[in-house]
Design a protein around this motif. Sequence first.
Motif, short mmCIF file in Angstrom:
data_model
loop_
_atom_site.label_atom_id
_atom_site.label_comp_id
_atom_site.label_asym_id
_atom_site.label_seq_id
_atom_site.Cartn_x
_atom_site.Cartn_y
_atom_site.Cartn_z
N LEU A 95 4.80 -10.17 1.41
CA LEU A 95 4.42 -11.56 1.67
C LEU A 95 5.63 -12.46 1.88
O LEU A 95 5.58 -13.41 2.65
N ALA A 96 6.75 -12.14 1.21
CA ALA A 96 7.95 -12.97 1.33
C ALA A 96 8.46 -12.98 2.76
O ALA A 96 9.00 -13.99 3.23
N GLN A 97 8.29 -11.88 3.48
CA GLN A 97 8.72 -11.83 4.87
C GLN A 97 7.94 -12.81 5.73
O GLN A 97 8.42 -13.27 6.76
N CYS A 98 6.73 -13.13 5.30
CA CYS A 98 5.86 -14.03 6.06
C CYS A 98 6.12 -15.50 5.74
O CYS A 98 5.78 -16.36 6.54
N VAL A 99 6.66 -15.78 4.58
CA VAL A 99 6.75 -17.16 4.10
C VAL A 99 7.66 -18.03 4.96
O VAL A 99 7.27 -19.15 5.33
N THR A 100 8.84 -17.57 5.29
CA THR A 100 9.81 -18.40 5.99
C THR A 100 9.28 -18.96 7.31
O THR A 100 9.39 -20.17 7.53
N PRO A 101 8.68 -18.16 8.18
CA PRO A 101 8.15 -18.75 9.42
C PRO A 101 7.07 -19.80 9.17
O PRO A 101 6.99 -20.80 9.89
N PHE A 102 6.25 -19.58 8.14
CA PHE A 102 5.22 -20.56 7.81
C PHE A 102 5.85 -21.86 7.31
O PHE A 102 5.43 -22.95 7.66
N ILE A 103 6.87 -21.72 6.46
CA ILE A 103 7.56 -22.90 5.95
C ILE A 103 8.19 -23.68 7.10
O ILE A 103 8.09 -24.90 7.16
N GLU A 104 8.82 -22.95 8.02
CA GLU A 104 9.46 -23.61 9.15
C GLU A 104 8.46 -24.32 10.06
O GLU A 104 8.82 -25.22 10.80
N GLY A 105 7.19 -23.94 9.98
CA GLY A 105 6.15 -24.59 10.76
C GLY A 105 5.65 -25.88 10.14
O GLY A 105 4.89 -26.62 10.77
N LEU A 106 6.08 -26.18 8.92
CA LEU A 106 5.68 -27.41 8.24
C LEU A 106 6.55 -28.57 8.73
O LEU A 106 7.61 -28.36 9.32
N LYS A 139 8.42 -33.68 -8.01
CA LYS A 139 7.38 -32.76 -8.45
C LYS A 139 6.10 -32.98 -7.65
O LYS A 139 5.45 -32.02 -7.23
N SER A 140 5.77 -34.21 -7.41
CA SER A 140 4.59 -34.53 -6.62
C SER A 140 4.74 -34.04 -5.18
O SER A 140 3.82 -33.47 -4.60
N ARG A 141 5.92 -34.24 -4.59
CA ARG A 141 6.17 -33.80 -3.22
C ARG A 141 6.11 -32.27 -3.11
O ARG A 141 5.62 -31.73 -2.13
N VAL A 142 6.64 -31.59 -4.13
CA VAL A 142 6.60 -30.13 -4.13
C VAL A 142 5.15 -29.65 -4.14
O VAL A 142 4.78 -28.76 -3.37
N GLN A 143 4.32 -30.26 -4.98
CA GLN A 143 2.91 -29.88 -5.04
C GLN A 143 2.23 -30.09 -3.69
O GLN A 143 1.50 -29.23 -3.21
N LYS A 144 2.48 -31.22 -3.06
CA LYS A 144 1.87 -31.52 -1.76
C LYS A 144 2.37 -30.54 -0.70
O LYS A 144 1.60 -30.07 0.14
N SER A 145 3.66 -30.23 -0.72
CA SER A 145 4.22 -29.29 0.25
C SER A 145 3.64 -27.89 0.04
O SER A 145 3.33 -27.19 1.00
N ARG A 146 3.48 -27.49 -1.21
CA ARG A 146 2.88 -26.19 -1.50
C ARG A 146 1.43 -26.14 -1.03
O ARG A 146 0.97 -25.12 -0.52
N GLN A 147 0.72 -27.24 -1.19
CA GLN A 147 -0.67 -27.29 -0.72
C GLN A 147 -0.74 -27.15 0.80
O GLN A 147 -1.60 -26.45 1.33
N LYS A 148 0.19 -27.80 1.50
CA LYS A 148 0.24 -27.67 2.96
C LYS A 148 0.53 -26.22 3.35
O LYS A 148 -0.09 -25.68 4.27
N LEU A 149 1.47 -25.60 2.65
CA LEU A 149 1.82 -24.21 2.92
C LEU A 149 0.63 -23.29 2.64
O LEU A 149 0.32 -22.40 3.43
N TYR A 150 -0.05 -23.54 1.55
CA TYR A 150 -1.24 -22.74 1.22
C TYR A 150 -2.29 -22.89 2.31
O TYR A 150 -2.93 -21.91 2.70
N GLY A 151 -2.47 -24.09 2.81
CA GLY A 151 -3.43 -24.32 3.89
C GLY A 151 -3.11 -23.49 5.11
O GLY A 151 -4.00 -22.91 5.74
N VAL A 152 -1.83 -23.40 5.46
CA VAL A 152 -1.40 -22.61 6.61
C VAL A 152 -1.67 -21.12 6.34
O VAL A 152 -2.21 -20.41 7.19
N PHE A 153 -1.30 -20.65 5.15
CA PHE A 153 -1.54 -19.26 4.79
C PHE A 153 -3.03 -18.94 4.78
O PHE A 153 -3.46 -17.89 5.24
N ASN A 154 -3.81 -19.85 4.24
CA ASN A 154 -5.24 -19.62 4.10
C ASN A 154 -5.94 -19.50 5.46
O ASN A 154 -6.97 -18.85 5.56
N LYS A 155 -5.38 -20.10 6.49
CA LYS A 155 -5.94 -19.97 7.83
C LYS A 155 -5.76 -18.54 8.35
O LYS A 155 -6.55 -18.07 9.14
#
Length: 180
Positions: A95-106, A139-155
């Motif tokens: 899964l770690a191999q997949c994370v970076t491209p998704f993060i870069e898409g945020l 901390k709040s920004r990290v949570q929001k960013s993680r939620q955005k990332l989760y949304g991308v992964f969940n798609k």
Amino acid sequence: MNVETIWKEYQQSLKAFLHKKIANPDDVEDLLQEVLIKTYHNLATVHDTKKIKSWLFQIANHTIIDFYRKRGRNLELHSEDLWFEEQEISLTSELAQCVTPFIEGLPEQDARLLKAIEIEGLSQKEFAEREGIKYSTLKSRVQKSRQKLYGVFNKCCEFSIDSQGNVMDYQKRESGCGCS
């Protein structure tokens, strides 16, 4: 939703899963029967038929863990016998191999923040100090960013999560996500 139908559909997959974790074929057959019995006794607790597969594999996983615990009381356990350490590392690295491209898409701010904290391992306090941001705001920004990332992964993927929130397994969604 009855046990016979579910068992016909998933028995071979469960057996293959058990064979990956247990070397002795006789033990695999015994554990497969245990999984069937647990399925029969607990099927009424499953309310969402879409979650049957992950539920079954969770039962199988717990049955394997119980098997090794029982054996562990009588045998000396060696690190190479701990299949679950190998699986966790493998799944995490996969899964770690997949994370970076998704993060870069945020959006840029979210991507920079998650790269520093999640990829580079910078602590949230260090990042807040470096950026001149209040720790509570970060901390709040990290949570929001993680939620955005989760949304991308969940798609793109369907995740099986254990009770502690750890990823146990994942499967690519048939619909795809438009990512390569």
